[in-house]
Scaffold this motif. Sequence first.
Motif, short mmCIF file in Angstrom:
data_model
loop_
_atom_site.label_atom_id
_atom_site.label_comp_id
_atom_site.label_asym_id
_atom_site.label_seq_id
_atom_site.Cartn_x
_atom_site.Cartn_y
_atom_site.Cartn_z
N VAL A 46 0.81 -1.23 0.00
CA VAL A 46 0.00 0.00 0.00
C VAL A 46 0.84 1.28 0.00
CG1 VAL A 46 -1.95 -1.13 1.15
CG2 VAL A 46 -0.28 0.14 2.52
N SER A 47 2.15 1.17 0.00
CA SER A 47 3.00 2.37 0.08
C SER A 47 2.71 3.41 -1.02
CB SER A 47 4.48 2.00 0.10
OG SER A 47 4.86 1.34 -1.07
N PRO A 48 2.33 3.02 -2.24
CA PRO A 48 1.98 4.05 -3.22
C PRO A 48 0.77 4.89 -2.82
CG PRO A 48 2.34 1.95 -4.33
CD PRO A 48 2.33 1.68 -2.85
N TYR A 49 -0.11 4.32 -1.99
CA TYR A 49 -1.33 5.01 -1.58
C TYR A 49 -1.18 5.74 -0.25
CZ TYR A 49 -2.87 1.58 -4.97
OH TYR A 49 -2.99 0.81 -6.09
N VAL A 50 -0.08 5.44 0.45
CA VAL A 50 0.15 6.03 1.78
C VAL A 50 1.57 6.62 1.81
CG1 VAL A 50 -0.04 5.64 4.27
CG2 VAL A 50 -1.31 4.17 2.71
N PRO A 51 1.82 7.66 1.03
CA PRO A 51 3.19 8.18 0.92
C PRO A 51 3.71 8.83 2.20
CG PRO A 51 1.65 9.63 -0.22
CD PRO A 51 0.87 8.41 0.22
#
Length: 190
Positions: free
Chosen positions: A114-119
């Motif tokens: 999910v890192s692309p959605y939770v920068p």
Amino acid sequence: MMYILVLAVVLSLIIPIIDLKYSFMDVAVTILGFTYVVILFSFIPLVNNKVNGQYLVWLIFIGSWLSDTVAYYFGRFFGKHKLCPKVSPKKTIEGSIGGLLGATLGCGIFGIIVSPYVPEVAIVHFFLIGALCGIMGQFGDLVASSIKRYVDLKDYSNLIPGHGGILDRFDSILFNAVVVFYYLTFIVGI
């Protein structure tokens, strides 16, 4: 919420004066049960209301579920040394280590996905939150077991046959909700 809690405490403290069959220990246990469940559960929507909370709230559940599941299987297959036999006789140190590893890796892998959605949350924080969930979730489970022992209950209910009751599905979630909220608030700063 705070006003209701204060009113409930005040009214509960009056009960042993009106009806002497109840003691202040009865009131204390009742108040603890209420605050333990209601207040700790309230941290789940607090995490969900954070920036990108719809992703971050899953850390509470992933950390809890993987810690419980991996601890069970590690303990079952490798467990030799009792963790806390007077509180929960079947839990082992090996299972506890497995639970810690399961929660750490599970939350870390979730963070990578999910890192692309939770920068605003670095990937390392997902692993650290998982490690904290792996520890605190097990404490939540032990606290629930300790409460059951104190009030001389085997199970919280018979809703799920062969299971410790409905609270056994949530005892680690209660503690991990607080851990995730505090970590995101005070360490990550969101």
